[in-house]
Motif scaffolding. Structure first.
Motif, PDB file in Angstrom:
ATOM      1  N   ASP A 108      -4.336  17.835  29.786  1.00  0.00           N
ATOM      2  CA  ASP A 108      -5.679  17.834  28.948  1.00  0.00           C
ATOM      3  C   ASP A 108      -6.558  16.721  29.900  1.00  0.00           C
ATOM      4  OD1 ASP A 108      -7.842  16.851  27.328  1.00  0.00           O
ATOM      5  OD2 ASP A 108      -6.746  16.619  25.668  1.00  0.00           O
ATOM      6  N   ILE A 109      -7.499  17.936  30.024  1.00  0.00           N
ATOM      7  CA  ILE A 109      -9.070  17.426  31.087  1.00  0.00           C
ATOM      8  C   ILE A 109     -10.230  16.889  30.582  1.00  0.00           C
ATOM      9  CG2 ILE A 109     -10.145  17.741  33.284  1.00  0.00           C
ATOM     10  CD1 ILE A 109      -7.409  19.284  34.070  1.00  0.00           C
ATOM     11  N   GLN A 110     -10.618  16.133  30.479  1.00  0.00           N
ATOM     12  CA  GLN A 110     -11.879  15.424  30.408  1.00  0.00           C
ATOM     13  C   GLN A 110     -13.044  15.819  30.763  1.00  0.00           C
ATOM     14  OE1 GLN A 110     -11.587  13.294  26.960  1.00  0.00           O
ATOM     15  NE2 GLN A 110      -9.942  14.074  27.518  1.00  0.00           N
ATOM     16  N   ALA A 111     -14.200  16.657  30.030  1.00  0.00           N
ATOM     17  CA  ALA A 111     -15.289  16.393  30.818  1.00  0.00           C
ATOM     18  C   ALA A 111     -15.525  14.899  31.922  1.00  0.00           C
ATOM     19  CB  ALA A 111     -16.165  16.899  29.557  1.00  0.00           C
ATOM     20  N   GLY A 112     -15.997  15.729  32.714  1.00  0.00           N
ATOM     21  CA  GLY A 112     -16.462  14.840  34.147  1.00  0.00           C
ATOM     22  C   GLY A 112     -15.210  14.053  34.772  1.00  0.00           C
ATOM     23  N   GLU A 113     -14.456  14.701  33.933  1.00  0.00           N
ATOM     24  CA  GLU A 113     -13.069  13.681  34.880  1.00  0.00           C
ATOM     25  C   GLU A 113     -12.686  14.300  36.487  1.00  0.00           C
ATOM     26  OE1 GLU A 113      -8.929  12.335  33.810  1.00  0.00           O
ATOM     27  OE2 GLU A 113      -9.124  14.173  32.351  1.00  0.00           O
ATOM     28  N   PHE A 114     -12.208  13.847  37.697  1.00  0.00           N
ATOM     29  CA  PHE A 114     -12.202  14.014  38.782  1.00  0.00           C
ATOM     30  C   PHE A 114     -11.072  14.032  38.846  1.00  0.00           C
ATOM     31  CE2 PHE A 114     -12.075  13.591  43.107  1.00  0.00           C
ATOM     32  CZ  PHE A 114     -13.466  14.226  43.446  1.00  0.00           C
ATOM     33  N   ILE A 115      -9.844  15.281  39.468  1.00  0.00           N
ATOM     34  CA  ILE A 115      -9.501  15.209  38.890  1.00  0.00           C
ATOM     35  C   ILE A 115      -7.937  15.839  40.791  1.00  0.00           C
ATOM     36  CG2 ILE A 115      -6.506  16.781  37.792  1.00  0.00           C
ATOM     37  CD1 ILE A 115      -7.775  15.322  35.428  1.00  0.00           C
ATOM     38  N   PHE A 116      -6.732  15.309  41.064  1.00  0.00           N
ATOM     39  CA  PHE A 116      -6.412  15.734  42.165  1.00  0.00           C
ATOM     40  C   PHE A 116      -4.703  16.479  41.543  1.00  0.00           C
ATOM     41  CE2 PHE A 116      -8.129  12.626  44.392  1.00  0.00           C
ATOM     42  CZ  PHE A 116      -8.770  13.214  45.213  1.00  0.00           C
ATOM     43  N   ILE A 117      -4.706  17.847  41.742  1.00  0.00           N
ATOM     44  CA  ILE A 117      -3.687  18.291  42.109  1.00  0.00           C
ATOM     45  C   ILE A 117      -2.626  18.055  43.109  1.00  0.00           C
ATOM     46  CG2 ILE A 117      -2.307  20.224  41.277  1.00  0.00           C
ATOM     47  CD1 ILE A 117      -4.913  21.155  39.627  1.00  0.00           C
ATOM     48  N   THR A 118      -1.601  17.677  42.570  1.00  0.00           N
ATOM     49  CA  THR A 118      -0.904  17.475  44.010  1.00  0.00           C
ATOM     50  C   THR A 118       0.527  17.880  44.048  1.00  0.00           C
ATOM     51  OG1 THR A 118      -0.078  15.103  43.598  1.00  0.00           O
ATOM     52  CG2 THR A 118      -1.743  14.944  44.872  1.00  0.00           C
ATOM     53  N   GLY A 119       1.181  18.233  45.212  1.00  0.00           N
ATOM     54  CA  GLY A 119       1.869  19.134  44.860  1.00  0.00           C
ATOM     55  C   GLY A 119       2.334  19.100  46.996  1.00  0.00           C
ATOM     56  N   ALA A 120       4.047  19.542  47.175  1.00  0.00           N
ATOM     57  CA  ALA A 120       3.678  20.299  48.220  1.00  0.00           C
ATOM     58  C   ALA A 120       3.572  21.871  48.306  1.00  0.00           C
ATOM     59  CB  ALA A 120       5.485  20.482  48.215  1.00  0.00           C
ATOM     60  N   SER A 121       3.458  22.630  49.191  1.00  0.00           N
ATOM     61  CA  SER A 121       3.163  23.785  49.091  1.00  0.00           C
ATOM     62  C   SER A 121       3.797  24.927  48.290  1.00  0.00           C
ATOM     63  CB  SER A 121       2.898  24.425  51.099  1.00  0.00           C
ATOM     64  OG  SER A 121       3.316  25.144  50.974  1.00  0.00           O
ATOM     65  N   GLY A 122       3.628  25.489  47.551  1.00  0.00           N
ATOM     66  CA  GLY A 122       4.440  26.301  47.153  1.00  0.00           C
ATOM     67  C   GLY A 122       4.674  25.353  45.582  1.00  0.00           C
ATOM     68  N   ALA A 123       4.871  24.465  45.616  1.00  0.00           N
ATOM     69  CA  ALA A 123       3.819  23.906  44.014  1.00  0.00           C
ATOM     70  C   ALA A 123       3.818  24.585  43.026  1.00  0.00           C
ATOM     71  CB  ALA A 123       4.004  22.234  44.168  1.00  0.00           C
ATOM     72  N   GLY A 124       3.067  24.943  43.420  1.00  0.00           N
ATOM     73  CA  GLY A 124       2.081  26.106  42.237  1.00  0.00           C
ATOM     74  C   GLY A 124       1.027  25.247  42.009  1.00  0.00           C
ATOM     75  N   LYS A 125      -0.095  25.260  42.816  1.00  0.00           N
ATOM     76  CA  LYS A 125      -1.204  24.302  42.639  1.00  0.00           C
ATOM     77  C   LYS A 125      -2.044  25.658  42.485  1.00  0.00           C
ATOM     78  CE  LYS A 125      -0.830  22.383  46.451  1.00  0.00           C
ATOM     79  NZ  LYS A 125       0.329  22.466  47.236  1.00  0.00           N
ATOM     80  N   SER A 126      -2.362  26.262  43.671  1.00  0.00           N
ATOM     81  CA  SER A 126      -3.066  27.445  43.149  1.00  0.00           C
ATOM     82  C   SER A 126      -3.321  28.611  42.712  1.00  0.00           C
ATOM     83  CB  SER A 126      -2.936  28.201  44.994  1.00  0.00           C
ATOM     84  OG  SER A 126      -3.255  27.773  46.229  1.00  0.00           O
TER      85      SER A 126
END
Ligand SMILES: Nc1ncnc2c1ncn2[C@@H]1O[C@H](COP(=O)(O)OP(=O)(O)O)[C@@H](O)[C@H]1O
Ligand SMILES: [Mg+2]
Lengths: 231, 293
Positions: free
Chosen positions: A32-50
């Protein structure tokens, strides 16, 4: 199962999975992401970020679960509404996705032209954003003759030029030296301070430690781990 | 709109080869259609001017006598736009026949009675030169009680018209064949140029462009190609025409009688409109399938 719309949620994912063949790129993601949040999505390559980002702007369709963006249920959205959904996002693609045949200026202007913006305003906005991203002197150059770092700046300019509600940055600093990376990051922070929701996918933990008020979402092999860890 | 045109111009320039092939194909198609149209239009004009304010012979029955002439003339005048009505009595007709037959006129002398009917030569006004109008009038005149028969060169015209309509059919068939070929090639070149741009199109979609935004330039491109091809085709036809008519007039003076003319503005515009439609249709057929997410 229904999702109750939270007034301040701009993005809600509920039990979202994405399969490619039998392989799960994402498993049971609930965020759940609130309007105006600053979010990092981390994880190794291939983790599913993209992949997670692609589901949001409908470059890929979810296999299971539901996604709400600004109150719109992505599973139900008609194909004629898809462009309007996409205009809510400014996406910095991992592979830039610049049009090689078009100049830097034209690449950036495309976003506004597609949104039927007035020519005068287009010119003004495009020149301004290219100036601030440091590409002001190369507006008539074709992308293939730019360095990787320069192309990335153009990609950033294109994502920001339309003043989107949500910025999705997929590894926005990977082709940049640390100074340039910091400049880009400062940019995104500036948009964040104006109320824009920002999601950054990165495996560079360095930039996260430089940024104070972000939330971190970690992916391991497509699943959430210790979600919503505040830095 | 201006924006779309800019995109179209840059698209055309970046794809000169495909574009010139398409335009050349359309031009060829238009050339073939144009040849037929040219022939057709001229033939129509020749048929009509050949009749020069059409005339007809009205043969009268034996119950006719000369006192009825004014009344009859009045009736015919009331039916249509006649210029002149000349009465040819059977005696006059016989004299003329004798003159025509000259040496063999002795057999006419052997006739007891004059076998020829009284007749009227009806000459219509200059503007009445359509076969249909003449035919209409002929039918009406025939209904007048004393009139036995009406003749208006319909046999000769009829034969000519049947050849003419055969030619017209051939024209239609060949023109539509060429239309199909041009359509096929146009559709395919547009498909190719769309395919060459598929990455670009995908990017446009990802940054929020609608299908309309993406395909409008392709449609404009198709239309422009059609118009360019049409103009080129007619241009070549016109050159041919100049060459031919100057050559023909020197060598075959007979042709000067006919005084062939180039296609009228109306026909030229229709042909160019068709060719623009061709470009548009080619676009429609090839892009229809891309309109899906
Ligand atoms: N179009 C695709 N077809 C098949 N597999 C894919 C596709 N896109 C991504 N994947 C797979 O999904 C997983 C996650 O990929 P991705 O989201 O690109 O990871 P990240 O961006 O975190 O490096 C990877 O295992 C990748 O191979
Ligand atoms: Mg990635």
């Amino acid at each position: 199962m229904s999702i109750i719309k939270d007034k301040n949620s701009i993005i809600r994912m509920f039990n979202v999975s994405k399969r490619f063949g039998k392989h799960y790129a994402l498993k049971n993601i609930t965020i759940d992401i609130q309007a105006g949040e600053f979010i990092f999505i981390t994880g190794a390559s291939g983790a599913g970020k993209s992949t997670l980002m692609k589901l949001l702007y409908l470059a890929e369709r979810t296999s299971e679960g539901q996604i709400l963006v600004d109150g719109m249920n992505l599973a139900r959205i008609s194909s004629s509404r898809v462009p309007y959904l996409r205009r809510k996002f400014g996406v910095i693609f991992q592979d830039f996705k610049l049009i090689p045949r078009k100049t830097v200026y034209e690449n950036v202007a495309l976003v506004l032209e597609a949104a039927n913006e007035k020519p005068g305003i287009i010119k003004e906005k495009v020149l301004k954003i290219l100036e601030t991203t440091g590409m002001g002197k190369k507006i008539n150059v074709l992308p293939p003759s730019l360095s990787g770092g320069e192309q990335q700046r153009v990609a950033v300019a294109r994502a920001l030029v339309g003043d989107p509600a949500i910025i999705l940055a997929d590894e926005p600093t990977c082709s940049l030296d640390s100074d340039s990376a910091q400049t880009i990051l400062d940019f995104l922070l500036e948009y964040h301070s104006r109320g824009t929701t920002v999601l950054i996918a990165t495996h560079n933990l360095q930039i996260i430690s430089n940024t104070v008020n972000g939330r971190c979402i970690s992916l391991v092999e497509g699943a959430l781990t210790g979600a919503a860890k505040l830095l | 709109m201006l924006y779309y045109f800019k995109r179209v111009v840059s698209d055309i320039l970046s794809n000169k080869f495909l574009n010139s092939i398409t335009i050349a194909t359309i031009a060829l198609c238009i050339l073939v259609v144009g040849v037929f149209a040219l022939f057709f239009e001229n033939a129509c004009r020749i048929i009509q001017s050949g009749e020069q304010g059409g005339k007809m012979m009205v043969y009268l029955g034996p119950e006719f006598n000369i006192n009825m002439l004014p009344q009859l003339k009045f009736k015919i005048n009331a039916l249509g736009e006649t210029e002149k009505i000349i009465f040819i009595s059977k005696q006059d007709a016989l004299k003329q026949l004798k003159k025509d037959l000259a040496s063999r006129s002795s057999f006419i002398d052997s006739l007891k009675d004059n076998p020829l009917p009284d007749a009227l030569r009806v000459i219509m006004k200059k503007n009445v030169n359509k076969l249909e109008t003449i035919k209409d009038l002929a039918v009406k005149i025939k209904k007048i009680p004393m009139v036995e028969d009406v003749e208006y060169g319909e046999r000769w015209l009829g034969r000519f018209l049947s050849i003419f309509s055969l030619f017209k059919m051939t024209g239609y068939a060949i023109s539509s064949l060429f239309f199909m070929i041009a359509l096929f090639i146009t559709a395919n070149t547009i498909r190719l140029s769309f395919y060459a741009r598929r990455q670009e199109v995908e990017i446009m979609r990802l940054v929020g462009a609608t299908d309309k935004f993406i395909i409008t330039p392709f449609y404009i491109e198709g239309l422009l190609q059609g118009i360019a091809g049409g103009i080129a085709g007619l241009g070549i036809l016109f050159l041919f025409f100049l060459f031919l008519s100057s050559g023909v007039e020197k060598n075959i003076p007979l042709y000067m009688l006919f005084n062939i003319k180039f296609l009228s503005i109306k026909y030229s515009v229709i042909i160019i409109a068709c060719s623009a439609f061709l470009g548009w249709l080619g676009c429609y057929l090839s892009l229809k399938q891309f309109l899906k997410y």
